[in-house]
Design an enzyme around this catalytic site. Sequence first.
Site, PDB file in Angstrom:
ATOM      1  N   HIS A  26      51.688  52.183  -5.510  1.00  0.00           N
ATOM      2  CA  HIS A  26      53.081  51.824  -5.280  1.00  0.00           C
ATOM      3  C   HIS A  26      53.420  50.516  -5.984  1.00  0.00           C
ATOM      4  CE1 HIS A  26      53.712  54.978  -2.325  1.00  0.00           C
ATOM      5  NE2 HIS A  26      52.626  54.606  -1.690  1.00  0.00           N
ATOM      6  N   GLU A  39      50.072  57.962 -16.865  1.00  0.00           N
ATOM      7  CA  GLU A  39      49.750  57.069 -17.983  1.00  0.00           C
ATOM      8  C   GLU A  39      48.851  57.759 -18.991  1.00  0.00           C
ATOM      9  OE1 GLU A  39      49.979  52.820 -15.501  1.00  0.00           O
ATOM     10  OE2 GLU A  39      48.066  53.853 -15.735  1.00  0.00           O
ATOM     11  N   ARG A  55      53.905  50.857 -17.566  1.00  0.00           N
ATOM     12  CA  ARG A  55      53.821  49.496 -18.075  1.00  0.00           C
ATOM     13  C   ARG A  55      53.943  49.489 -19.598  1.00  0.00           C
ATOM     14  NH1 ARG A  55      48.447  48.192 -14.750  1.00  0.00           N
ATOM     15  NH2 ARG A  55      48.207  50.440 -15.122  1.00  0.00           N
TER      16      ARG A  55
END
Length: 346
Positions: free
Chosen positions: A27, A264, A159
């Site tokens: 999270h 990812e 990210r």
Amino acid sequence: MATTPAASAPARIIFRADGNATIGLGHLVRSLALADMVRPLAECRAAVQAPAPAVRQLVREAGVALWELPVLEPAAEAPLLAAQLCPTDVVVLDGYGFDTGYQQTLAASGCRLVAIDDLRAWPMAVELVINHSPGVTATQYRAAPGTRFCLGPDYSLLRPPFLTQARPPAPPAPIASVLLCFGGADPQQLTQRCLALLLALPALREVGVITGGAFPHSDALQTLAAASPTKTVRFYANVAADEIVALLHQYQAVVCPASTILIESLVLGKAALTGYYADNQRHLAAYVQEHQQAYSLGDFTALSEVALQQALVQGLEWLAREPRQPYAPHLAPEQLRAEFRRLLPA
């Protein structure tokens, strides 16, 4: 208790998410990824209960201010947090306890609310819902008519190193090296189980293992590696995002849960074996299997050692022969920024 901020205070985007050895760090990781996308718009803060050292490191690396909260149940926390909010704030909720009542209490402060939600467990009292799981539609939520939605892989909360290095799937090939990653905490101890079984497979020559600061069983992993001297086993702890990208490129395939690390990996075009151990991972695991994007082993917690090893072998064979489909060909971080720009004061 701090005084209530004035309505004219500078706008803040506050990410309310927790991470620890019990619930893992997923999270918080995806909240911080979103923070990076919207940081040009306003000051970003991560509001976390009793942050452990691993959490402090994650927040520090993300360049986000840390707001430390006491350990309270959601019903007790909500009024205390609401008292420190103002109408210029945007609060992003990502967690298991932020139900309708919690949302309504915060909204009474006049702040704007966003939920990162893949549970669909209660009516939403927020203005924007983000769910980067595939195959989800707005009709699956109970929400007010004006609620806006950012749904599906295009809105993957990644990210910066993953966004910039997105690529299509690599062609199928025999797998001789695997990267094992079950998050920073791995409360189910799946790292240890899978490492033991992977080291027993003759075709695998090298295994990499990523753990985090909340991982408590490093000695057991070292013992397994020492018992397999013909294999190359490398351990990586507290790995930053750019280092994870480099490791994913270094190994031919990844074994991971159907969580942020799977997304990812797939965005980078990696071959992946996945599965689930929590209900909110079940949908993603099934979807990537059905759409030939990764191979799902199913419910990790329901598999015996024999069944898990058979599933790993079958999955590696599948990766060696089957072409895979892209997961998120049209990433849209700029659309997420536009939604937050709409919520912030002009």
